[in-house]
Motif scaffolding. Structure first.
Motif, PDB file in Angstrom:
ATOM      1  N   SER A   1       0.815  -1.219   0.000  1.00  0.00           N
ATOM      2  CA  SER A   1       0.000   0.000   0.000  1.00  0.00           C
ATOM      3  C   SER A   1       0.851   1.272   0.000  1.00  0.00           C
ATOM      4  N   ILE A   2       2.089   1.166   0.473  1.00  0.00           N
ATOM      5  CA  ILE A   2       2.962   2.335   0.552  1.00  0.00           C
ATOM      6  C   ILE A   2       3.359   2.829  -0.837  1.00  0.00           C
ATOM      7  N   VAL A   3       3.359   1.927  -1.807  1.00  0.00           N
ATOM      8  CA  VAL A   3       3.800   2.269  -3.161  1.00  0.00           C
ATOM      9  C   VAL A   3       2.974   3.409  -3.744  1.00  0.00           C
ATOM     10  N   THR A   4       1.693   3.495  -3.372  1.00  0.00           N
ATOM     11  CA  THR A   4       0.815   4.511  -3.952  1.00  0.00           C
ATOM     12  C   THR A   4       1.147   5.920  -3.450  1.00  0.00           C
ATOM     13  N   ALA A   5       2.025   6.036  -2.468  1.00  0.00           N
ATOM     14  CA  ALA A   5       2.401   7.351  -1.938  1.00  0.00           C
ATOM     15  C   ALA A   5       3.162   8.190  -2.960  1.00  0.00           C
ATOM     16  N   THR A   6       3.620   7.556  -4.038  1.00  0.00           N
ATOM     17  CA  THR A   6       4.385   8.293  -5.050  1.00  0.00           C
ATOM     18  C   THR A   6       3.501   9.069  -6.016  1.00  0.00           C
ATOM     19  N   GLY A   7       2.184   8.788  -6.027  1.00  0.00           N
ATOM     20  CA  GLY A   7       1.286   9.519  -6.905  1.00  0.00           C
ATOM     21  C   GLY A   7       1.041   8.816  -8.229  1.00  0.00           C
ATOM     22  N   ILE A   8       0.276   9.456  -9.112  1.00  0.00           N
ATOM     23  CA  ILE A   8      -0.067   8.864 -10.415  1.00  0.00           C
ATOM     24  C   ILE A   8       0.088   9.895 -11.534  1.00  0.00           C
ATOM     25  N   GLY A   9       0.294   9.370 -12.738  1.00  0.00           N
ATOM     26  CA  GLY A   9       0.301  10.225 -13.927  1.00  0.00           C
ATOM     27  C   GLY A   9       1.357  11.311 -13.928  1.00  0.00           C
TER      28      GLY A   9
ATOM     29  N   PHE B   1      -4.802   2.785 -13.129  1.00  0.00           N
ATOM     30  CA  PHE B   1      -4.486   1.499 -13.762  1.00  0.00           C
ATOM     31  C   PHE B   1      -3.133   1.521 -14.467  1.00  0.00           C
ATOM     32  N   THR B   2      -2.840   2.604 -15.149  1.00  0.00           N
ATOM     33  CA  THR B   2      -1.718   2.596 -16.102  1.00  0.00           C
ATOM     34  C   THR B   2      -0.502   3.413 -15.701  1.00  0.00           C
ATOM     35  N   SER B   3      -0.655   4.340 -14.738  1.00  0.00           N
ATOM     36  CA  SER B   3       0.428   5.311 -14.538  1.00  0.00           C
ATOM     37  C   SER B   3       0.762   5.574 -13.075  1.00  0.00           C
ATOM     38  N   LEU B   4       0.955   4.527 -12.305  1.00  0.00           N
ATOM     39  CA  LEU B   4       1.456   4.725 -10.948  1.00  0.00           C
ATOM     40  C   LEU B   4       2.901   5.190 -11.048  1.00  0.00           C
ATOM     41  N   ASN B   5       3.212   6.308 -10.432  1.00  0.00           N
ATOM     42  CA  ASN B   5       4.579   6.860 -10.520  1.00  0.00           C
ATOM     43  C   ASN B   5       5.610   5.892  -9.963  1.00  0.00           C
ATOM     44  N   GLU B   6       6.683   5.695 -10.728  1.00  0.00           N
ATOM     45  CA  GLU B   6       7.802   4.883 -10.260  1.00  0.00           C
ATOM     46  C   GLU B   6       8.887   5.858  -9.780  1.00  0.00           C
ATOM     47  N   ASP B   7       8.906   6.096  -8.471  1.00  0.00           N
ATOM     48  CA  ASP B   7       9.771   7.138  -7.906  1.00  0.00           C
ATOM     49  C   ASP B   7      10.353   6.635  -6.584  1.00  0.00           C
ATOM     50  N   GLU B   8      11.512   5.995  -6.678  1.00  0.00           N
ATOM     51  CA  GLU B   8      12.102   5.392  -5.480  1.00  0.00           C
ATOM     52  C   GLU B   8      12.526   6.441  -4.460  1.00  0.00           C
ATOM     53  N   LYS B   9      12.972   7.595  -4.934  1.00  0.00           N
ATOM     54  CA  LYS B   9      13.389   8.649  -4.008  1.00  0.00           C
ATOM     55  C   LYS B   9      12.226   9.101  -3.127  1.00  0.00           C
ATOM     56  N   MET B  10      11.083   9.319  -3.742  1.00  0.00           N
ATOM     57  CA  MET B  10       9.912   9.738  -2.965  1.00  0.00           C
ATOM     58  C   MET B  10       9.458   8.610  -2.041  1.00  0.00           C
ATOM     59  N   TYR B  11       9.527   7.381  -2.538  1.00  0.00           N
ATOM     60  CA  TYR B  11       9.165   6.225  -1.716  1.00  0.00           C
ATOM     61  C   TYR B  11      10.033   6.164  -0.467  1.00  0.00           C
ATOM     62  N   GLN B  12      11.333   6.330  -0.623  1.00  0.00           N
ATOM     63  CA  GLN B  12      12.246   6.268   0.518  1.00  0.00           C
ATOM     64  C   GLN B  12      11.977   7.405   1.512  1.00  0.00           C
ATOM     65  N   SER B  13      11.606   8.564   0.992  1.00  0.00           N
ATOM     66  CA  SER B  13      11.257   9.682   1.865  1.00  0.00           C
ATOM     67  C   SER B  13      10.039   9.331   2.717  1.00  0.00           C
ATOM     68  N   TYR B  14       9.063   8.678   2.094  1.00  0.00           N
ATOM     69  CA  TYR B  14       7.853   8.271   2.814  1.00  0.00           C
ATOM     70  C   TYR B  14       8.180   7.183   3.839  1.00  0.00           C
ATOM     71  N   VAL B  15       9.085   6.287   3.476  1.00  0.00           N
ATOM     72  CA  VAL B  15       9.506   5.218   4.391  1.00  0.00           C
ATOM     73  C   VAL B  15      10.093   5.803   5.672  1.00  0.00           C
TER      74      VAL B  15
END
Length: 394
Positions: A20-28, A77-91
């Motif tokens: 569920s944390i993956v969605t913290a990066t946003g979409i589109g 469905f198609t454009s979940l942001n792939e942003d590891e930097k933002m993910y790590q910040s949220y972590v």
């Protein structure tokens, strides 16, 4: 269908806990905090989820913002942001927020109960333990989480889309043809997998002493394996409502020292079919022993006597009134359609609701309650630490 149930035992205890944390990066290409600005002036929201047995989206919009709703569905469905930097910040924020979670008496209480209820479950992991959470956050690669989450949304053909509300049907159809038919899809269909794990408790007891506040929690649970029968389920819900009132009146008004009283009963379909009932108190630690005895005494007396005609009539009256109000809401119709489709049940005329209720008599309620409500499967108590122990800490 699908969700985390399709994961291996090892994956569900690692990747599955963090998806569920993956969605913290946003979409589109928009960060989560940027979307409200992009959607300024519109009242619309959509979010995606992956749960134990399913994945999906939920959202809402005003009729005039319907196209924005469909655009957000498409992006989810198609454009979940792939942003590891933002993910790590949220972590890092999660780590800070949960730093002292394992010291919380309520979390410790829940952990000890789960240890008993989930004993031997190969798919269980204690996420109340901050050490476990930090270990997973540090060790599970971001790309595994991202791939696992987005994989659940790669086939829109395996989804059912439900739209409830006041909208122009032709306009809705045009948006379906524009946005939903453009989603990646195939003829492949999945179903969830049920774990073979089963742990039917009987007479288990848990006692936790943690914290200094002079407040205690008592939990009494009853569980019985059983198939779901609508009439029986409704009878048990009526039994639960009447029992809660009787228990509250008896305990709170006659015994005192009780801060809250809760009682509930429900049917659980998965991973195996059962009825689960519970009685919960928060109270003075001095009263916890007598409250356990009194609650079981009230329950046994109720099982022996059964509900009165007046009590049952009162519950039915409230149910009918609530039903009439519910029929005017989108939430009711969404839930009704969802359940029929999800559980592959036929759509039937709803006008016989009161007729079906009339078949549930006080005698029938008592018969079904005796069938399923027996001896406690679990009694758990949360008490403050003993003074000697707390003094030794200082």
């Amino acid at each position: 269908y699908g969700g985390r149930s399709l994961m291996s035992d090892d994956d569900v205890k690692s990747v599955g806990q963090l998806m569920s944390i993956v969605t913290a990066t946003g979409i589109g290409g928009f960060k989560n905090h940027e979307l409200p600005k992009v959607l300024a002036g519109r009242k619309v929201k959509v979010s995606s989820f992956v749960s134990t047995y399913e994945e999906g989206l939920k959202g809402s919009a005003r009729a005039k913002d319907l196209e924005a709703l469909f655009k957000l569905i498409y992006l989810n469905f198609t454009s979940l942001n792939e942003d590891e930097k933002m993910y790590q910040s949220y972590v890092e924020k999660i780590k800070a927020f949960t730093k002292n979670r394992k010291l919380d008496p309520k979390n410790i209480f829940s952990t000890e109960i789960n240890k008993v209820e989930q004993a031997g479950n190969p798919r269980y992991i204690n996420m109340y333990d901050n050490d476990t959470a930090v270990r997973l956050l540090d060790s599970v690669p971001y790309n595994r989480l991202y791939n696992a989450y987005t994989e659940r949304f790669k086939n829109a053909g395996d989804f059912s889309f439900l739209f409830i509300g006041d909208f122009d049907e032709d306009l809705l159809k045009s948006y379906v043809e524009t946005y939903l038919t453009a989603l990646p899809s195939s003829d492949e269909r999945e179903n969830y997998k049920l774990s073979t794990y089963k742990n039917i408790l009987s007479g288990e007891r848990v006692e936790v002493r943690k914290g200094l506040e002079e407040k205690a929690t008592l939990l009494i649970k009853f569980e019985t394996e059983a198939k779901h029968v609508k009439k029986e389920s409704d009878a048990l819900k009526m039994f639960g409502q009447i029992f809660k009132t009787r228990l509250r009146d008896k305990i709170r008004e006659e015994k005192g020292g009780v801060y809250s009283v809760r009682a509930s009963i429900m049917h659980v379909r998965r991973p195996y079919s059962k009825y689960s009932a519970s009685i919960t108190f928060t109270c003075s630690p001095d009263n916890i022993q007598i409250l356990e005895q009194e609650s079981l005494k009230v329950l046994n007396e109720f099982l022996k006597e059964g509900p009165t005609k007046k009590e049952v009539a009162g519950v039915k009256k409230n149910w009918v009134l609530n039903r009439k109000k519910a029929l005017e809401t989108n939430r009711f119709w969404l839930g009704h359609m969802y359940n029929k489709i999800y559980w592959n049940q036929p759509f039937k005329d709803l006008s016989d609701y009161e007729e079906k209720l009339s078949e549930i008599t006080p005698k029938y309620i008592n018969k079904i309650a005796k069938k399923y409500v027996r001896t406690p499967s679990l009694v758990a108590k949360l008490l403050p630490e003993l003074k000697e122990a707390s003094e030794n800490k200082i």
